[in-house]
Design an enzyme around this catalytic site. Structure first.
Site, PDB file in Angstrom:
ATOM      1  N   GLY A 241      48.061  31.626  39.505  1.00 24.18           N
ATOM      2  CA  GLY A 241      47.798  30.547  40.444  1.00 24.18           C
ATOM      3  C   GLY A 241      48.215  30.922  41.850  1.00 24.18           C
ATOM      4  O   GLY A 241      48.268  32.105  42.213  1.00 24.18           O
ATOM      5  N   GLU A 265      51.027  35.827  38.505  1.00 23.83           N
ATOM      6  CA  GLU A 265      50.001  36.469  39.319  1.00 23.83           C
ATOM      7  C   GLU A 265      49.623  35.470  40.394  1.00 23.83           C
ATOM      8  O   GLU A 265      49.202  34.359  40.091  1.00 23.83           O
ATOM      9  CB  GLU A 265      48.797  36.845  38.456  1.00 23.83           C
ATOM     10  CG  GLU A 265      47.773  37.654  39.208  1.00 23.83           C
ATOM     11  CD  GLU A 265      46.372  37.149  38.996  1.00 23.83           C
ATOM     12  OE1 GLU A 265      45.752  36.739  40.004  1.00 23.83           O
ATOM     13  OE2 GLU A 265      45.910  37.147  37.844  1.00 23.83           O
ATOM     14  N   CYS A 302      40.619  36.407  41.473  1.00 28.77           N
ATOM     15  CA  CYS A 302      41.881  36.989  41.934  1.00 28.77           C
ATOM     16  C   CYS A 302      41.654  38.291  42.691  1.00 28.77           C
ATOM     17  O   CYS A 302      42.469  38.673  43.527  1.00 28.77           O
ATOM     18  CB  CYS A 302      42.798  37.267  40.741  1.00 28.77           C
ATOM     19  SG  CYS A 302      42.929  35.934  39.545  1.00 28.77           S
TER      20      CYS A 302
END
Length: 526
Positions: A241, A265, A302
């Site tokens: 997140g 992460e 990401c």
């Protein structure tokens, strides 16, 4: 399978009493039924107590039985059929093919960890046999294996409602290690979470495992997550997140009487380095391919390429011209949540207002609520070196091109970058020495270094690293994707002169499990 709005505390379906909330379809702004009851202190304590009660039995399940459980979870998810896909599409705004692909990835991860569990090398068995006649001192019999840490709290991610959620990579790797899991479902997709959670719970029952092996908590706001991490029965955390969210959980974990690891992460802009030879050979093609990566999934990956570094000149102009055309021709795409959309718009406004930054291109105008209009900006190396704020992630399809005087300036900027999940180099003829100069810097800055590719798309396998130095992750020694992820939830235990009858199977003479073991320094199946 009906969605009830209940959470799953072991074998029980429980209606939370800490305030109702609903998912919102980001493509329409419509609130979805049913309402979900949020978890309070009692539900957190109940789930964690069941996980602790299940731990000792579950961590010693046989390798075949544990692998079969993971496979049963995979089959249960597939058995949900269209109901799961339809709900995930409604709650995320993601297109159906993307959700179907993500379901396949989720199932594939579970099956991969089942294979890993059966193979058993993750146990890391080592045996130093006793040397009673050694001088000046005898050596005792020493045997080592890795054991599960304990119950793990897993936080579902907003951008992957299946693959980084209830039965995603963190849950799969923790269960594979022998850790019961308490999941906090992401409030953006509680219906998807409940459906998957029921499939996991059904597999727990079918495999005859203790009910506390899995629980699912639901709720909006930050109090639930903090309470879960603070519970003394939780021994590790998996999180994907925002940086703010990850840092908050790390603070809670560090403040406990017994601090625990948080594998978070969090934030990455995944720089792209366009070396002169590559730009000279294929500038236009690189521009179009870059934008395809940038805008994939509305930029909500990401590993989205949020920074591009290149030597200034005519070849960079050709790249920018092609990239600008691709951005300008791109239609706006729905973002995952209203909050993510608002944060994206604010980040783009901040860049556009900076006098050192020039807007290169914007995507087509938005045609619906909560849509991402792609944005491409440019600045120079001096501006980035002077202001670290230009490195800040804008989660979505926004990227900043940095004009550099030469390759040395590219390397200087690289040295000043924060930790990243990925760093990508595009090299062509004559670029070998420049690439050789960059590579050591990028090894220090990123968990995955790519050449002549694009960072979006993370293979789930044995050699993948989806991690990196802070703030990409909280612990750059780990990965959240691939089989190496299991090691986050293990710790070594040494057994000294323990009677043979009390030794775990993995360390007994004769190697009854047929594992690869290191015996007196020699690695083999002995």
């Amino acid at each position: 399978m009906a969605i009830t709005g209940e959470m799953l505390i072991g074998a029980a379906a429980v209606r939370g009493g800490a305030g109702d909330f609903r998912a919102v379809n980001p493509a329409t702004g419509e609130a979805l039924e049913p309402a979900f009851g949020g978890a309070g202190a009692g539900e957190v304590a109940g789930a964690c107590a069941l996980a602790q009660a299940a731990f000792d039995a579950y961590r010693e399940t046989g390798l075949a039985a544990r692998a079969a459980f993971l496979e049963a979870v995979a089959e249960g998810i597939l058995g949900l059929g269209d109901a799961l896909v339809d709900r995930a599409v409604a709650e995320s705004g993601l297109p159906r093919p993307r959700i179907e692909g993500e379901r396949a990835r989720t199932v594939g991860q579970l099956r991969l960890f089942a294979r890993t569990v059966r193979e058993g090398s993750w146990i890391g068995a080592r045996i130093d046999p006793a040397l009673p006649g050694r001088t000046p001192l005898p050596r005792p019999d020493l045997r080592l294996r890795h054991v599960a840490l304990g119950p793990v709290a897993v936080f579902g991610a907003s951008n992957f409602p299946l693959a980084f959620s209830v039965a995603g990579g963190d849950t799969a790797s923790a269960l594979a290690a022998g850790c019961p899991v308490v999941v906090k479902g992401h409030p953006a997709h509680p219906g998807t979470s409940e459906l998957v959670g029921r499939a996991v719970r059904a597999a727990v029952a079918a495999c005859g495992l203790p009910e506390g092996v899995f629980s699912l908590l639901q709720g909006a706001g930050t109090a639930l997550g903090a309470a879960l991490v603070a519970d003394p029965r939780i021994k590790a955390v998996g999180f994907t997140g925002s940086r703010r969210g990850g840092l908050a959980l790390m603070q809670v974990a560090a403040a406990r009487p017994e601090p625990i690891p948080v594998y978070a992460e969090m934030s990455s802009i995944n720089p792209i380095f366009l070396l002169p030879g590559a730009l000279a050979e294929r500038a236009a093609d690189l521009g179009a391919a870059f934008v395809a990566s940038l805008t994939l999934g509305a930029g909500q990956f990401c590993t989205n390429p949020g920074l591009v570094l290149a030597v200034d000149g005519p070849d960079l102009e050709r790249f920018l011209e092609a990239a600008a055309a691709a951005v300008g021709g791109g239609v706006a795409a729905t973002m995952l949540t209203p909050g993510i959309h608002a944060a994206y718009d604010e980040g783009v406004r901040r860049l556009a207002a900076d006098p050192r930054v020039r807007e290169v291109a914007r995507g087509q105008a938005c045609a619906g609520p909560h849509q991402c209009r792609a944005a491409l900006f440019a600045t120079d190396a001096a501006a980035v070196l002077a202001d670290a704020a230009l490195q800040e992630e804008v989660f979505g399809a926004s990227s900043l091109v940095i004009r550099c005087a030469d390759v040395a300036a590219m390397a200087e900027v690289a040295e000043r970058l924060e930790g990243q999940l990925t760093a990508t180099v595009h090299a062509g003829g004559g670029d070998l020495e420049a690439a050789r100069r960059l590579l050591p810097v990028l090894e220090r800055r990123a968990g995955r270094v790519l050449f002549n590719g694009w960072p979006t798309g993370v293979e789930v396998g044995e050699a993948m690293v989806h991690g990196g130095p802070f703030p990409a992750t909280s612990d750059g020694r780990t990965t959240s994707v691939g089989t190496l992820a299991i090691h986050r939830f293990l710790r070594p235990v040494c057994y000294q002169d323990v009677p043979a009858e009390l030794l775990p199977e993995a360390l007994r003479d004769g190697n009854p499990l047929g594992l690869w073991r290191r015996v007196d320094g020699d690695l083999g199946r002995h």
